[in-house]
Design a protein around this motif. Structure first.
Motif, PDB file in Angstrom:
ATOM      1  N   LYS A  14      30.072  37.994  51.596  1.00 31.39           N
ATOM      2  CA  LYS A  14      31.081  39.022  51.893  1.00 31.39           C
ATOM      3  C   LYS A  14      32.152  39.142  50.802  1.00 31.39           C
ATOM      4  O   LYS A  14      32.883  40.126  50.759  1.00 31.39           O
ATOM      5  CB  LYS A  14      31.779  38.691  53.211  1.00 31.39           C
ATOM      6  CG  LYS A  14      30.853  38.588  54.390  1.00 31.39           C
ATOM      7  CD  LYS A  14      30.950  39.805  55.215  1.00 31.39           C
ATOM      8  CE  LYS A  14      30.038  39.704  56.418  1.00 31.39           C
ATOM      9  NZ  LYS A  14      29.227  40.884  56.559  1.00 31.39           N
ATOM     10  N   LEU A  15      32.247  38.162  49.922  1.00 31.30           N
ATOM     11  CA  LEU A  15      33.346  38.082  48.965  1.00 31.30           C
ATOM     12  C   LEU A  15      33.506  39.333  48.108  1.00 31.30           C
ATOM     13  O   LEU A  15      34.588  39.914  48.051  1.00 31.30           O
ATOM     14  CB  LEU A  15      33.162  36.844  48.072  1.00 31.30           C
ATOM     15  CG  LEU A  15      34.287  36.552  47.098  1.00 31.30           C
ATOM     16  CD1 LEU A  15      35.592  36.262  47.829  1.00 31.30           C
ATOM     17  CD2 LEU A  15      33.907  35.370  46.218  1.00 31.30           C
ATOM     18  N   ASP A  16      32.455  39.783  47.471  1.00 33.56           N
ATOM     19  CA  ASP A  16      32.564  40.947  46.583  1.00 33.56           C
ATOM     20  C   ASP A  16      32.939  42.215  47.341  1.00 33.56           C
ATOM     21  O   ASP A  16      33.728  43.026  46.843  1.00 33.56           O
ATOM     22  CB  ASP A  16      31.265  41.156  45.807  1.00 33.56           C
ATOM     23  CG  ASP A  16      31.057  40.093  44.734  1.00 33.56           C
ATOM     24  OD1 ASP A  16      32.054  39.541  44.229  1.00 33.56           O
ATOM     25  OD2 ASP A  16      29.897  39.822  44.396  1.00 33.56           O
ATOM     26  N   ASP A  17      32.406  42.381  48.538  1.00 33.56           N
ATOM     27  CA  ASP A  17      32.733  43.565  49.335  1.00 33.56           C
ATOM     28  C   ASP A  17      34.212  43.594  49.704  1.00 33.56           C
ATOM     29  O   ASP A  17      34.862  44.642  49.628  1.00 33.56           O
ATOM     30  CB  ASP A  17      31.893  43.613  50.617  1.00 33.56           C
ATOM     31  CG  ASP A  17      30.426  43.889  50.340  1.00 33.56           C
ATOM     32  OD1 ASP A  17      30.113  44.431  49.260  1.00 33.56           O
ATOM     33  OD2 ASP A  17      29.596  43.556  51.205  1.00 33.56           O
ATOM     34  N   VAL A  18      34.749  42.450  50.101  1.00 34.44           N
ATOM     35  CA  VAL A  18      36.161  42.402  50.473  1.00 34.44           C
ATOM     36  C   VAL A  18      37.031  42.556  49.226  1.00 34.44           C
ATOM     37  O   VAL A  18      38.017  43.299  49.232  1.00 34.44           O
ATOM     38  CB  VAL A  18      36.504  41.092  51.229  1.00 34.44           C
ATOM     39  CG1 VAL A  18      37.987  41.029  51.553  1.00 34.44           C
ATOM     40  CG2 VAL A  18      35.679  40.983  52.506  1.00 34.44           C
ATOM     41  N   MET A  19      36.655  41.902  48.142  1.00 32.38           N
ATOM     42  CA  MET A  19      37.445  42.000  46.906  1.00 32.38           C
ATOM     43  C   MET A  19      37.487  43.435  46.389  1.00 32.38           C
ATOM     44  O   MET A  19      38.471  43.828  45.765  1.00 32.38           O
ATOM     45  CB  MET A  19      36.896  41.060  45.844  1.00 32.38           C
ATOM     46  CG  MET A  19      37.197  39.594  46.133  1.00 32.38           C
ATOM     47  SD  MET A  19      36.702  38.508  44.799  1.00 32.38           S
ATOM     48  CE  MET A  19      38.020  38.863  43.618  1.00 32.38           C
ATOM     49  N   ALA A  20      36.478  44.213  46.651  1.00 29.53           N
ATOM     50  CA  ALA A  20      36.448  45.611  46.206  1.00 29.53           C
ATOM     51  C   ALA A  20      37.576  46.420  46.859  1.00 29.53           C
ATOM     52  O   ALA A  20      37.998  47.438  46.310  1.00 29.53           O
ATOM     53  CB  ALA A  20      35.095  46.235  46.518  1.00 29.53           C
ATOM     54  N   GLN A  21      38.067  45.957  47.992  1.00 27.29           N
ATOM     55  CA  GLN A  21      39.166  46.635  48.686  1.00 27.29           C
ATOM     56  C   GLN A  21      40.529  46.278  48.080  1.00 27.29           C
ATOM     57  O   GLN A  21      41.549  46.828  48.488  1.00 27.29           O
ATOM     58  CB  GLN A  21      39.158  46.263  50.173  1.00 27.29           C
ATOM     59  CG  GLN A  21      37.855  46.579  50.875  1.00 27.29           C
ATOM     60  CD  GLN A  21      37.503  48.050  50.810  1.00 27.29           C
ATOM     61  OE1 GLN A  21      38.353  48.902  51.055  1.00 27.29           O
ATOM     62  NE2 GLN A  21      36.277  48.347  50.461  1.00 27.29           N
ATOM     63  N   TYR A  22      40.535  45.349  47.131  1.00 24.36           N
ATOM     64  CA  TYR A  22      41.768  44.892  46.473  1.00 24.36           C
ATOM     65  C   TYR A  22      41.595  45.032  44.957  1.00 24.36           C
ATOM     66  O   TYR A  22      41.414  44.036  44.253  1.00 24.36           O
ATOM     67  CB  TYR A  22      42.055  43.431  46.838  1.00 24.36           C
ATOM     68  CG  TYR A  22      42.315  43.231  48.314  1.00 24.36           C
ATOM     69  CD1 TYR A  22      43.619  43.215  48.795  1.00 24.36           C
ATOM     70  CD2 TYR A  22      41.267  43.075  49.223  1.00 24.36           C
ATOM     71  CE1 TYR A  22      43.871  43.044  50.148  1.00 24.36           C
ATOM     72  CE2 TYR A  22      41.510  42.904  50.574  1.00 24.36           C
ATOM     73  CZ  TYR A  22      42.816  42.890  51.025  1.00 24.36           C
ATOM     74  OH  TYR A  22      43.071  42.726  52.364  1.00 24.36           O
ATOM     75  N   PRO A  23      41.653  46.252  44.439  1.00 27.66           N
ATOM     76  CA  PRO A  23      41.367  46.476  43.017  1.00 27.66           C
ATOM     77  C   PRO A  23      42.341  45.792  42.066  1.00 27.66           C
ATOM     78  O   PRO A  23      42.024  45.582  40.903  1.00 27.66           O
ATOM     79  CB  PRO A  23      41.433  47.994  42.870  1.00 27.66           C
ATOM     80  CG  PRO A  23      42.215  48.476  44.039  1.00 27.66           C
ATOM     81  CD  PRO A  23      41.997  47.476  45.133  1.00 27.66           C
ATOM     82  N   TYR A  24      43.519  45.406  42.554  1.00 28.33           N
ATOM     83  CA  TYR A  24      44.503  44.731  41.714  1.00 28.33           C
ATOM     84  C   TYR A  24      44.199  43.249  41.522  1.00 28.33           C
ATOM     85  O   TYR A  24      44.791  42.588  40.682  1.00 28.33           O
ATOM     86  CB  TYR A  24      45.914  44.884  42.305  1.00 28.33           C
ATOM     87  CG  TYR A  24      46.029  44.368  43.718  1.00 28.33           C
ATOM     88  CD1 TYR A  24      46.206  43.017  43.985  1.00 28.33           C
ATOM     89  CD2 TYR A  24      45.959  45.250  44.798  1.00 28.33           C
ATOM     90  CE1 TYR A  24      46.299  42.549  45.277  1.00 28.33           C
ATOM     91  CE2 TYR A  24      46.061  44.782  46.092  1.00 28.33           C
ATOM     92  CZ  TYR A  24      46.236  43.432  46.328  1.00 28.33           C
ATOM     93  OH  TYR A  24      46.335  42.972  47.614  1.00 28.33           O
ATOM     94  N   CYS A  25      43.286  42.719  42.292  1.00 29.09           N
ATOM     95  CA  CYS A  25      42.992  41.295  42.245  1.00 29.09           C
ATOM     96  C   CYS A  25      42.036  40.978  41.092  1.00 29.09           C
ATOM     97  O   CYS A  25      41.063  41.695  40.858  1.00 29.09           O
ATOM     98  CB  CYS A  25      42.377  40.841  43.566  1.00 29.09           C
ATOM     99  SG  CYS A  25      42.110  39.064  43.630  1.00 29.09           S
ATOM    100  N   CYS A  26      42.327  39.910  40.390  1.00 28.42           N
ATOM    101  CA  CYS A  26      41.466  39.459  39.300  1.00 28.42           C
ATOM    102  C   CYS A  26      40.097  39.050  39.852  1.00 28.42           C
ATOM    103  O   CYS A  26      40.003  38.437  40.914  1.00 28.42           O
ATOM    104  CB  CYS A  26      42.113  38.266  38.593  1.00 28.42           C
ATOM    105  SG  CYS A  26      41.095  37.579  37.269  1.00 28.42           S
TER     106      CYS A  26
END
Length: 91
Positions: A14-26
């Motif tokens: 699930k990590l990449d899918d959730v991170m896609a919702q936070y474009p400011y995150c490295c």
């Protein structure tokens, strides 16, 4: 005997899918590993040691509440890592 924390598989899935919702995150490997680690430390482990255990865990995974908990833990970890990235220490 092989033991495995199935929660690791689910968080990494699930990590990449959730991170896609936070474009400011490295999205460097170090930040992704820190996010996954923090999320896992806030989730109940789901150890499996057999095929039967794997099937049971996968069925339990389909619970909407269970998925929400995983996504929330990842999102909270993203916020923490974003505010305190370790890679900044290495620069």
């Amino acid at each position: 005997m092989e033991l495995r924390n199935y929660m690791e598989d689910l968080v990494l899935e699930k990590l990449d899918d959730v991170m896609a919702q936070y474009p400011y995150c490295c999205t460097c490997d170090l930040c992704k590993r820190d996010i996954a680690t923090l999320a896992l430390n806030h989730l109940k482990p789901r150890y499996i040691s057999s095929h039967k255990g794997d099937v049971y865990t996968r069925l339990d995974e389909m619970s909407v509440q269970y998925e929400v908990e995983v996504i929330q833990a990842i999102a909270q970890a993203i916020e923490i890592v974003h505010k305190n990235p370790r890679h900044a220490e290495e620069e």
